[in-house]
Design a protein around this motif. Structure first.
Motif, PDB file in Angstrom:
ATOM      1  N   PHE A   7      18.535  48.158  35.764  1.00 26.73           N
ATOM      2  CA  PHE A   7      19.758  48.779  36.269  1.00 26.73           C
ATOM      3  C   PHE A   7      19.556  50.291  36.333  1.00 26.73           C
ATOM      4  O   PHE A   7      19.595  50.976  35.315  1.00 26.73           O
ATOM      5  CB  PHE A   7      20.951  48.443  35.367  1.00 26.73           C
ATOM      6  CG  PHE A   7      21.375  47.001  35.419  1.00 26.73           C
ATOM      7  CD1 PHE A   7      20.777  46.111  36.303  1.00 26.73           C
ATOM      8  CD2 PHE A   7      22.376  46.528  34.582  1.00 26.73           C
ATOM      9  CE1 PHE A   7      21.168  44.780  36.354  1.00 26.73           C
ATOM     10  CE2 PHE A   7      22.775  45.196  34.632  1.00 26.73           C
ATOM     11  CZ  PHE A   7      22.167  44.320  35.514  1.00 26.73           C
ATOM     12  N   TYR A  47      25.450  52.858  34.771  1.00 27.00           N
ATOM     13  CA  TYR A  47      24.796  51.904  33.869  1.00 27.00           C
ATOM     14  C   TYR A  47      23.790  52.606  32.954  1.00 27.00           C
ATOM     15  O   TYR A  47      23.661  52.256  31.778  1.00 27.00           O
ATOM     16  CB  TYR A  47      24.101  50.807  34.679  1.00 27.00           C
ATOM     17  CG  TYR A  47      25.039  49.769  35.227  1.00 27.00           C
ATOM     18  CD1 TYR A  47      25.296  48.593  34.535  1.00 27.00           C
ATOM     19  CD2 TYR A  47      25.698  49.951  36.437  1.00 27.00           C
ATOM     20  CE1 TYR A  47      26.159  47.627  35.024  1.00 27.00           C
ATOM     21  CE2 TYR A  47      26.571  48.996  36.943  1.00 27.00           C
ATOM     22  CZ  TYR A  47      26.797  47.843  36.232  1.00 27.00           C
ATOM     23  OH  TYR A  47      27.667  46.895  36.719  1.00 27.00           O
ATOM     24  N   THR A  78      24.053  52.606  28.962  1.00 23.66           N
ATOM     25  CA  THR A  78      22.933  52.039  28.198  1.00 23.66           C
ATOM     26  C   THR A  78      22.420  53.024  27.162  1.00 23.66           C
ATOM     27  O   THR A  78      22.194  52.667  25.997  1.00 23.66           O
ATOM     28  CB  THR A  78      21.785  51.642  29.148  1.00 23.66           C
ATOM     29  OG1 THR A  78      22.271  50.731  30.123  1.00 23.66           O
ATOM     30  CG2 THR A  78      20.655  50.981  28.376  1.00 23.66           C
ATOM     31  N   SER A 123      27.508  40.521  34.493  1.00 23.05           N
ATOM     32  CA  SER A 123      26.737  41.724  34.827  1.00 23.05           C
ATOM     33  C   SER A 123      25.630  41.401  35.830  1.00 23.05           C
ATOM     34  O   SER A 123      25.394  42.177  36.766  1.00 23.05           O
ATOM     35  CB  SER A 123      26.130  42.326  33.552  1.00 23.05           C
ATOM     36  OG  SER A 123      27.138  42.730  32.648  1.00 23.05           O
ATOM     37  N   SER A 127      25.028  42.635  39.709  1.00 25.21           N
ATOM     38  CA  SER A 127      23.766  43.152  40.237  1.00 25.21           C
ATOM     39  C   SER A 127      23.419  42.502  41.572  1.00 25.21           C
ATOM     40  O   SER A 127      22.990  43.178  42.516  1.00 25.21           O
ATOM     41  CB  SER A 127      22.634  42.909  39.231  1.00 25.21           C
ATOM     42  OG  SER A 127      21.391  43.346  39.726  1.00 25.21           O
ATOM     43  N   THR A 139      25.077  47.355  40.935  1.00 27.10           N
ATOM     44  CA  THR A 139      24.161  48.095  40.064  1.00 27.10           C
ATOM     45  C   THR A 139      23.111  48.868  40.866  1.00 27.10           C
ATOM     46  O   THR A 139      22.219  49.473  40.285  1.00 27.10           O
ATOM     47  CB  THR A 139      23.442  47.129  39.105  1.00 27.10           C
ATOM     48  OG1 THR A 139      22.624  46.218  39.872  1.00 27.10           O
ATOM     49  CG2 THR A 139      24.438  46.327  38.287  1.00 27.10           C
ATOM     50  N   TYR A 153      31.457  47.697  35.511  1.00 28.25           N
ATOM     51  CA  TYR A 153      31.038  48.720  34.546  1.00 28.25           C
ATOM     52  C   TYR A 153      31.602  48.405  33.159  1.00 28.25           C
ATOM     53  O   TYR A 153      30.892  48.523  32.147  1.00 28.25           O
ATOM     54  CB  TYR A 153      31.528  50.114  34.967  1.00 28.25           C
ATOM     55  CG  TYR A 153      31.074  50.589  36.328  1.00 28.25           C
ATOM     56  CD1 TYR A 153      29.911  50.091  36.913  1.00 28.25           C
ATOM     57  CD2 TYR A 153      31.806  51.546  37.029  1.00 28.25           C
ATOM     58  CE1 TYR A 153      29.489  50.527  38.169  1.00 28.25           C
ATOM     59  CE2 TYR A 153      31.391  51.997  38.272  1.00 28.25           C
ATOM     60  CZ  TYR A 153      30.239  51.482  38.850  1.00 28.25           C
ATOM     61  OH  TYR A 153      29.835  51.913  40.074  1.00 28.25           O
ATOM     62  N   TYR A 160      29.846  45.458  31.405  1.00 28.76           N
ATOM     63  CA  TYR A 160      28.545  45.858  30.874  1.00 28.76           C
ATOM     64  C   TYR A 160      28.708  46.705  29.612  1.00 28.76           C
ATOM     65  O   TYR A 160      27.952  46.552  28.646  1.00 28.76           O
ATOM     66  CB  TYR A 160      27.793  46.635  31.944  1.00 28.76           C
ATOM     67  CG  TYR A 160      26.379  47.005  31.562  1.00 28.76           C
ATOM     68  CD1 TYR A 160      25.396  46.036  31.411  1.00 28.76           C
ATOM     69  CD2 TYR A 160      26.020  48.325  31.336  1.00 28.76           C
ATOM     70  CE1 TYR A 160      24.104  46.364  31.061  1.00 28.76           C
ATOM     71  CE2 TYR A 160      24.729  48.674  30.990  1.00 28.76           C
ATOM     72  CZ  TYR A 160      23.776  47.693  30.849  1.00 28.76           C
ATOM     73  OH  TYR A 160      22.489  48.031  30.494  1.00 28.76           O
TER      74      TYR A 160
END
Length: 293
Positions: A26, A31, A35, A235, A239, A244, A265, A268
């Motif tokens: 991603f 993202y 992360t 998620s 994608s 993503t 969003y 995730y």
């Protein structure tokens, strides 16, 4: 006590492999930020004081990786300056920062994985499928931390008898380092023999050998596994739908803020926050129980 590590090894391994796998693919800025930020927060909750020492190594590593891309890639439309007739573009700089952020996030997630998934949990999961491979991977993962710990002990012991590799002439320092390495190699060989003898005495490799484990798959593990699967599935669906995806070249693609994209969003973010919520919840509960004593 780390609360998240008390869950079943299957749940822990499944969660980290899912999160790390998505973090590697991603490349959308939202993202990436989610992360990285949640990886840092989880790592802090697991390592506490040891995290700040590692954070100091991550900062220069980030800038080094971010600088490399603009120097070797000259794609993009927003030119900032020219270096030896080579264009340095805003797209190349941002893509380098995005790649650096992604790599650091994956490293930090793996660091959290190492703090939660101990060697006995790994052997429990894969010992029956491939005992030799599982044991080899487990020993390899423990090798560097054990060597670091042992070399620290040897260095401190050598300093007490005047063999300090940080002082003296170059030749004296070389002699001290050589002595430390010699002791370390001797310790490693002796430890390998002791490990082999211990494995043989415990009946390793025999077909009739039984195994014992304290890990029990409980109801809460099933619930958490289902929640992780659901959030990860949403998620991954996002994608495939393109939420993503973000293009840096030839120029930046448009950042989408529709209700659907914000929903993906959020899903995730919730997936990444699962161990953080568990840790914070248990810490609050522990503090409350201590206050009532």
């Amino acid at each position: 006590m780390k609360s998240f590590e008390m869950y079943h090894p299957l749940v822990l391994f499944y969660y980290f492999m899912t999160v790390i796998g998505m973090a590697m693919f991603f490349m959308h800025p939202i993202y990436l930020v989610l992360t990285f930020m949640e990886a840092v927060l989880l790592n802090f909750l697991l390592l506490r004081h040891g995290f700040w020492k590692k954070l100091m190594m991550y900062i220069p590593l980030f800038f080094i990786m971010a600088i490399i891309n603009p120097l070797i890639s000259h794609n993009g439309e927003l030119v900032i300056l020219y270096v030896n007739d080579n264009a340095v573009t805003m797209e190349a700089i941002c893509y380098g920062m995005a790649m650096a952020l992604m790599i650091l996030a994956v490293i930090i997630w793996f660091n959290s994985y190492n703090g939660v998934m101990t060697s006995d949990k790994f052997l429990y999961l894969f010992g029956k499928l491939s005992p030799v491979l599982a044991l080899t991977i487990s020993i390899t993962m423990r090798l560097v931390p054990r060597f670091k710990h042992q070399i620290h002990i040897i260095t401190q012991a050598q300093k007490t008898i005047g063999m300090d590799y940080t002082s003296g002439s170059v030749w004296e320092r070389i002699k001290c380092v050589t002595r430390i390495l010699s002791i370390l190699i001797t310790w490693a060989l002796e430890n390998a023999i002791e490990t082999a003898d211990s494995m043989k005495a415990r009946g390793y490799g025999l077909p009739e050998r039984s195994t014992f484990s304290l890990f029990v798959f409980e109801k809460r593990d099933g619930w958490l596994l289902g929640v992780i699967t659901l959030l990860a599935g949403i998620s991954v669906a996002g994608s495939f739908l393109g939420y993503t995806t973000f293009y840096f070249y030839p120029t930046f693609s448009e950042m989408e803020w529709s209700l659907t994209s914000v929903g993906f969003y959020s899903v995730y973010a919730v997936l990444l926050a699962i161990p953080i919520v568990i840790e914070i919840k248990e810490n609050i509960k522990w503090r409350y129980l201590r206050s009532t004593i």
